[in-house]
Design an enzyme around this catalytic site. Sequence first.
Site, PDB file in Angstrom:
ATOM      1  N   ARG A 298     -10.499  -1.785  -3.469  1.00 45.31           N
ATOM      2  CA  ARG A 298     -10.664  -2.593  -2.264  1.00 45.31           C
ATOM      3  C   ARG A 298     -12.105  -2.523  -1.752  1.00 45.31           C
ATOM      4  O   ARG A 298     -12.768  -1.523  -1.964  1.00 45.31           O
ATOM      5  CB  ARG A 298      -9.724  -2.053  -1.171  1.00 45.31           C
ATOM      6  CG  ARG A 298      -8.266  -2.147  -1.560  1.00 45.31           C
ATOM      7  CD  ARG A 298      -7.429  -1.328  -0.591  1.00 45.31           C
ATOM      8  NE  ARG A 298      -6.043  -1.313  -1.043  1.00 45.31           N
ATOM      9  CZ  ARG A 298      -5.213  -0.297  -0.820  1.00 45.31           C
ATOM     10  NH1 ARG A 298      -5.624   0.763  -0.173  1.00 45.31           N
ATOM     11  NH2 ARG A 298      -3.968  -0.361  -1.248  1.00 45.31           N
TER      12      ARG A 298
ATOM     13  N   MET B  92     -11.038   4.179   6.044  1.00 42.51           N
ATOM     14  CA  MET B  92      -9.762   4.260   5.331  1.00 42.51           C
ATOM     15  C   MET B  92      -9.428   2.965   4.601  1.00 42.51           C
ATOM     16  O   MET B  92      -9.705   1.879   5.093  1.00 42.51           O
ATOM     17  CB  MET B  92      -8.633   4.595   6.310  1.00 42.51           C
ATOM     18  CG  MET B  92      -7.306   4.864   5.633  1.00 42.51           C
ATOM     19  SD  MET B  92      -7.356   6.327   4.602  1.00 42.51           S
ATOM     20  CE  MET B  92      -7.081   7.584   5.854  1.00 42.51           C
TER      21      MET B  92
ATOM     22  N   ALA C 254      -0.015   5.228   1.409  1.00 37.79           N
ATOM     23  CA  ALA C 254      -0.109   6.052   2.625  1.00 37.79           C
ATOM     24  C   ALA C 254      -0.268   5.178   3.868  1.00 37.79           C
ATOM     25  O   ALA C 254      -1.103   4.280   3.909  1.00 37.79           O
ATOM     26  CB  ALA C 254      -1.284   7.019   2.517  1.00 37.79           C
TER      27      ALA C 254
ATOM     28  N   ASP D 233       0.860  -1.175   0.000  1.00 34.56           N
ATOM     29  CA  ASP D 233       0.000   0.000   0.000  1.00 34.56           C
ATOM     30  C   ASP D 233       0.909   1.242   0.000  1.00 34.56           C
ATOM     31  O   ASP D 233       2.132   1.123   0.143  1.00 34.56           O
ATOM     32  CB  ASP D 233      -0.888  -0.047   1.248  1.00 34.56           C
ATOM     33  CG  ASP D 233      -1.740   1.194   1.421  1.00 34.56           C
ATOM     34  OD1 ASP D 233      -2.352   1.637   0.434  1.00 34.56           O
ATOM     35  OD2 ASP D 233      -1.783   1.721   2.541  1.00 34.56           O
TER      36      ASP D 233
ATOM     37  N   ASP E 152      -1.965  -1.122   5.899  1.00 34.66           N
ATOM     38  CA  ASP E 152      -2.285  -0.668   7.258  1.00 34.66           C
ATOM     39  C   ASP E 152      -3.785  -0.589   7.504  1.00 34.66           C
ATOM     40  O   ASP E 152      -4.206  -0.128   8.561  1.00 34.66           O
ATOM     41  CB  ASP E 152      -1.650   0.716   7.515  1.00 34.66           C
ATOM     42  CG  ASP E 152      -2.260   1.800   6.636  1.00 34.66           C
ATOM     43  OD1 ASP E 152      -2.831   2.764   7.173  1.00 34.66           O
ATOM     44  OD2 ASP E 152      -2.169   1.685   5.402  1.00 34.66           O
TER      45      ASP E 152
ATOM     46  N   HIS F  20     -15.125   6.101   0.237  1.00 33.70           N
ATOM     47  CA  HIS F  20     -14.741   6.585   1.564  1.00 33.70           C
ATOM     48  C   HIS F  20     -15.660   7.725   1.982  1.00 33.70           C
ATOM     49  O   HIS F  20     -16.170   7.757   3.112  1.00 33.70           O
ATOM     50  CB  HIS F  20     -13.279   7.047   1.509  1.00 33.70           C
ATOM     51  CG  HIS F  20     -12.674   7.364   2.845  1.00 33.70           C
ATOM     52  ND1 HIS F  20     -11.337   7.171   3.114  1.00 33.70           N
ATOM     53  CD2 HIS F  20     -13.200   7.885   3.994  1.00 33.70           C
ATOM     54  CE1 HIS F  20     -11.085   7.549   4.361  1.00 33.70           C
ATOM     55  NE2 HIS F  20     -12.197   7.996   4.897  1.00 33.70           N
TER      56      HIS F  20
ATOM     57  N   LYS G  54     -11.686   6.693  -2.749  1.00 27.22           N
ATOM     58  CA  LYS G  54     -12.086   7.930  -2.059  1.00 27.22           C
ATOM     59  C   LYS G  54     -13.568   8.274  -2.206  1.00 27.22           C
ATOM     60  O   LYS G  54     -14.163   8.804  -1.275  1.00 27.22           O
ATOM     61  CB  LYS G  54     -11.200   9.092  -2.504  1.00 27.22           C
ATOM     62  CG  LYS G  54      -9.727   8.896  -2.126  1.00 27.22           C
ATOM     63  CD  LYS G  54      -9.550   8.483  -0.668  1.00 27.22           C
ATOM     64  CE  LYS G  54      -8.159   7.937  -0.385  1.00 27.22           C
ATOM     65  NZ  LYS G  54      -8.120   7.052   0.790  1.00 27.22           N
TER      66      LYS G  54
ATOM     67  N   ALA H  53     -13.091  10.431  10.244  1.00 29.05           N
ATOM     68  CA  ALA H  53     -12.525  10.412   8.889  1.00 29.05           C
ATOM     69  C   ALA H  53     -11.695   9.154   8.645  1.00 29.05           C
ATOM     70  O   ALA H  53     -11.565   8.688   7.508  1.00 29.05           O
ATOM     71  CB  ALA H  53     -11.682  11.657   8.657  1.00 29.05           C
TER      72      ALA H  53
END
Length: 271
Positions: free
Chosen positions: A162, A50, A15, A13, A188, A57, A54, A46
């Site tokens: 994802r 994750m 970030a 991944d 993560d 999200h 986006k 927020a």
Amino acid sequence: MHTYQHLEAVIFDWAGTVVDFGSFAPTQVLIDVFARMGVPVSMAEARVPMGLAKWDHIQALGRLPGVAARWQARFGRPMQDSDVDALYAEFMPLQVARVGEYSAPIPGAFATVESLRASGLKIGSCSGYPRVVMDQLLPLAAAAGYAPDHTVATDDLPAGGRPGPWMALDNVLALGVGDVRHCVKVDDTVPGIAEGLRAGMWTVGLAASGNAVGLTADEWAALSPAQQAAYRAPAEAQLRAAGAHYVVDTLVELPAVLDAIEARLANGERP
């Protein structure tokens, strides 16, 4: 030189994994975009969705009970897909403009990746970022010393992102990997672990550097061991519940995990 007989590739991944300790670039911009609409969103809120693309999200964030209630109070109606479109349209240029501010390497990550490459492993990558953001991030990372063999953005593939397996599998195709069971997905977030598992890969979760802890590298380093343990425990539990085969703090600890996976493969084990 260290070489692997079985492992072929590691897919990272971005970030919270190799850059942007604490995964601040996506979260801070989302907070700012919602604030522009007059709807306050906390950093904790927020961070909940994750790892998703986006647009997804933003939609998931708007469905969190607290955010949904604030949206209703502000606009007199629930958030709709057209609102998600509008927020996404605001989000994208901000994210493109600001991703560089948060693109610092996670300490030790780039050197670790290079050592794996020197061992003969192929280096793949994928992200919840769309291509326009990755096009900003890739040259910055390359200038700092990180250039994966392949990168997939969340909107590159018709099937989507994802928690589906498609970005991870696109790396398998692009890198010419002979067996998905000889790949390791490192992430993560929960959707990122799901992605690796659905692609048939070994998965490694990162607890300290990522979204679940949400601290900067300096903030993390300043904690006492007991404080770190308190932050790590829920992050690790979340990643293990998602099915991660291993959980470590940062990429620096990955080589030892890969050695363990290599031994399990040699023993006939599969993910």
